[in-house]
Design an enzyme around this catalytic site. Structure first.
Site, PDB file in Angstrom:
ATOM      1  N   ASN A   6      27.064   8.971 -76.434  1.00  0.00           N
ATOM      2  CA  ASN A   6      25.985   9.889 -76.172  1.00  0.00           C
ATOM      3  C   ASN A   6      26.030  10.283 -74.703  1.00  0.00           C
ATOM      4  O   ASN A   6      25.406   9.489 -73.896  1.00  0.00           O
ATOM      5  CB  ASN A   6      24.474   9.332 -76.561  1.00  0.00           C
ATOM      6  CG  ASN A   6      23.539  10.082 -76.404  1.00  0.00           C
ATOM      7  OD1 ASN A   6      23.495  11.209 -76.080  1.00  0.00           O
ATOM      8  ND2 ASN A   6      22.339   9.358 -76.581  1.00  0.00           N
ATOM      9  N   PHE A   7      26.310  11.608 -74.415  1.00  0.00           N
ATOM     10  CA  PHE A   7      26.063  11.947 -72.986  1.00  0.00           C
ATOM     11  C   PHE A   7      24.913  12.284 -72.564  1.00  0.00           C
ATOM     12  O   PHE A   7      24.551  12.352 -71.321  1.00  0.00           O
ATOM     13  CB  PHE A   7      26.940  13.285 -72.920  1.00  0.00           C
ATOM     14  CG  PHE A   7      28.454  13.043 -73.076  1.00  0.00           C
ATOM     15  CD1 PHE A   7      29.149  11.877 -72.976  1.00  0.00           C
ATOM     16  CD2 PHE A   7      29.366  14.278 -72.700  1.00  0.00           C
ATOM     17  CE1 PHE A   7      30.599  11.894 -72.827  1.00  0.00           C
ATOM     18  CE2 PHE A   7      30.588  13.885 -72.498  1.00  0.00           C
ATOM     19  CZ  PHE A   7      31.384  12.861 -72.548  1.00  0.00           C
ATOM     20  N   LYS A   8      23.814  12.507 -73.421  1.00  0.00           N
ATOM     21  CA  LYS A   8      22.270  12.758 -73.007  1.00  0.00           C
ATOM     22  C   LYS A   8      22.536  14.007 -72.027  1.00  0.00           C
ATOM     23  O   LYS A   8      23.166  15.020 -72.521  1.00  0.00           O
ATOM     24  CB  LYS A   8      21.639  11.349 -72.448  1.00  0.00           C
ATOM     25  CG  LYS A   8      21.857  10.234 -73.113  1.00  0.00           C
ATOM     26  CD  LYS A   8      20.916   9.256 -72.666  1.00  0.00           C
ATOM     27  CE  LYS A   8      21.355   7.878 -73.511  1.00  0.00           C
ATOM     28  NZ  LYS A   8      20.121   6.913 -73.186  1.00  0.00           N
ATOM     29  N   HIS A  85      16.909   9.839 -82.064  1.00  0.00           N
ATOM     30  CA  HIS A  85      16.934   9.238 -80.868  1.00  0.00           C
ATOM     31  C   HIS A  85      15.581   8.879 -80.099  1.00  0.00           C
ATOM     32  O   HIS A  85      14.610   9.487 -79.994  1.00  0.00           O
ATOM     33  CB  HIS A  85      18.076   9.983 -79.716  1.00  0.00           C
ATOM     34  CG  HIS A  85      18.443   9.043 -78.674  1.00  0.00           C
ATOM     35  ND1 HIS A  85      17.634   8.815 -77.514  1.00  0.00           N
ATOM     36  CD2 HIS A  85      19.588   8.174 -78.473  1.00  0.00           C
ATOM     37  CE1 HIS A  85      18.278   8.011 -76.772  1.00  0.00           C
ATOM     38  NE2 HIS A  85      19.229   7.469 -77.390  1.00  0.00           N
ATOM     39  N   GLU A  87      14.782   8.723 -77.114  1.00  0.00           N
ATOM     40  CA  GLU A  87      14.366   9.537 -76.076  1.00  0.00           C
ATOM     41  C   GLU A  87      13.647  10.913 -76.921  1.00  0.00           C
ATOM     42  O   GLU A  87      12.618  11.512 -76.244  1.00  0.00           O
ATOM     43  CB  GLU A  87      15.527  10.021 -74.994  1.00  0.00           C
ATOM     44  CG  GLU A  87      15.803   8.931 -74.053  1.00  0.00           C
ATOM     45  CD  GLU A  87      17.173   8.601 -73.820  1.00  0.00           C
ATOM     46  OE1 GLU A  87      18.019   9.539 -73.999  1.00  0.00           O
ATOM     47  OE2 GLU A  87      17.572   7.660 -73.374  1.00  0.00           O
ATOM     48  N   GLU A 155      18.745   0.980 -82.116  1.00  0.00           N
ATOM     49  CA  GLU A 155      18.607   0.984 -80.739  1.00  0.00           C
ATOM     50  C   GLU A 155      17.334   0.712 -80.524  1.00  0.00           C
ATOM     51  O   GLU A 155      16.336   1.423 -80.243  1.00  0.00           O
ATOM     52  CB  GLU A 155      18.864   2.639 -80.199  1.00  0.00           C
ATOM     53  CG  GLU A 155      20.215   3.090 -80.817  1.00  0.00           C
ATOM     54  CD  GLU A 155      20.815   4.265 -79.824  1.00  0.00           C
ATOM     55  OE1 GLU A 155      22.202   4.098 -79.414  1.00  0.00           O
ATOM     56  OE2 GLU A 155      20.163   5.137 -79.605  1.00  0.00           O
ATOM     57  N   GLY A 161      19.249   1.997 -71.884  1.00  0.00           N
ATOM     58  CA  GLY A 161      19.358   2.495 -70.364  1.00  0.00           C
ATOM     59  C   GLY A 161      18.704   1.526 -69.457  1.00  0.00           C
ATOM     60  O   GLY A 161      18.449   1.875 -68.226  1.00  0.00           O
ATOM     61  N   SER A 191      22.532  -0.431 -74.037  1.00  0.00           N
ATOM     62  CA  SER A 191      23.137  -0.991 -73.066  1.00  0.00           C
ATOM     63  C   SER A 191      24.557  -1.849 -73.663  1.00  0.00           C
ATOM     64  O   SER A 191      25.018  -2.790 -72.986  1.00  0.00           O
ATOM     65  CB  SER A 191      22.299  -2.044 -72.380  1.00  0.00           C
ATOM     66  OG  SER A 191      21.289  -1.341 -71.834  1.00  0.00           O
TER      67      SER A 191
END
Ligand code: PGA
Length: 232
Positions: A6-8, A85, A87, A155, A161, A191
Site C-alpha cells: 500500500n503506497f498510501k 483502511h 486511515e 490491521e 505506521g 509494521s
C-alpha cells in the site's frame, strides 16, 4: 500467498513505473503480488503484479468531488480495490454505512476487494477479547463475507505506521476469530517488514500480508518477497 503493498500518498506515476519494472525482475513465482499506488499513478503496467486502487466511490461517475468511480478505474483495467483502511476510517471519517455501500457497488462490478478491519489502541488495551471481537465484527457489518473475491486484512490501528507489530499470538487469535466468520483469505498488516514477514506469514489462517511503509522502497519489498518465498 498474497503480498500486497500500500503506497498510501507516496510515489508518482514515474516512480511507480520504475518501481514495477524493478519488482517484476524479482522472482515472484508462487506469490500473488498487489500494489496499491495513489490514484494519479494508476495505469496499465506490464507484468504480473496486480494494480489496485486505494479507494473507490460507489458509483460509475457523478457529482462526487474528489472521488473516483468505476468509469475512471475501468480506463486502466483496475478491478482491485482497498476499502476500510484505518486511515480512511479514522482520518477521513468513512463510516461503516459508506464502506458497505462502496463494497456492495464494487461487489456488483466483480472487483477483488481487500477489506480492512482493526481495533484501536483503546480497544486493545481494554484487555477484553470479547470487546475486540465485537469491534471487528461491527467493522464487517453490511459486508458479504461469502463474496468470493473478498480478502480481509486485519490491521490493528495501533500497529500501522508505528513500528509496533502485533505479537504473533495476538495476530493468530484474531485471524482464528475471523476464520469463524468467513472463508475469505485473511491477511495481516501493521509494521510488517523483512524481519518479521516470515513468522507472520507462517501463522495459521494467514494467507499473506498487507505492507505499508516497508513496501515503498522496491529493494525492501523484494527482500520481503524473498523471505516469504523461503516459507512456501
Ligand atoms: P505500515 O502500514 O506497514 O506502514 O504499518 C500498513 C498499512 O497501512 O496497510
Amino acid at each position: 500467498m498474497i503480498l500486497a503493498g500500500n503506497f498510501k500518498m507516496n510515489h508518482t506515476r514515474a516512480s511507480t513505473r520504475e518501481y514495477l519494472k524493478k519488482l517484476t525482475s524479482c522472482d515472484l513465482e508462487g506469490l500473488e503480488v498487489f500494489i496499491f499506488p495513489p490514484f494519479t499513478a494508476l495505469d496499465r503496467y506490464e507484468g504480473k503484479v496486480v494494480i489496485g486502487a486505494q479507494n473507490g466511490y460507489g458509483a460509475r461517475s457523478g457529482s462526487f468531488t474528489g472521488e473516483i468511480g468505476l468509469e475512471q478505474l475501468e480506463e486502466f483495467g483496475i478491478n482491485t480495490l482497498l476499502l476500510g483502511h484505518s486511515e480512511r476510517r479514522h482520518l477521513l471519517n468513512e463510516n461503516q454505512e459508506l464502506l458497505s455501500q462502496k463494497f456492495n457497488f464494487y461487489k456488483k462490478a466483480n472487483f477483488n476487494i481487500f477489506f480492512c478491519v482493526g481495533e484501536t489502541l483503546e480497544v486493545r488495551e481494554s484487555g477484553s477479547k470479547e470487546l475486540i471481537k465485537a469491534y471487528l465484527k461491527a467493522q464487517l457489518e453490511g459486508i458479504d463475507l461469502e463474496y468470493p473475491n473478498l480478502i480481509i486484512a486485519y490491521e490493528p490501528v495501533w500497529a500501522i505506521g508505528t513500528g509496533k507489530t502485533a505479537s504473533l499470538e495476538e495476530i493468530e487469535e484474531v485471524l482464528e476469530y475471523l476464520s469463524t466468520l468467513t472463508s475469505a483469505p485473511l491477511l495481516y498488516g501493521g509494521s510488517v517488514k523483512a524481519q518479521n514477514i516470515a513468522s507472520i506469514a507462517s501463522l495459521k489462517n494467514c494467507s499473506g500480508v498487507l505492507v505499508g511503509s516497508a513496501s515503498w522502497k522496491v529493494d525492501s519489498f523484494c527482500e520481503m518477497v524473498k523471505k516469504v518465498k523461503e516459507i512456501l
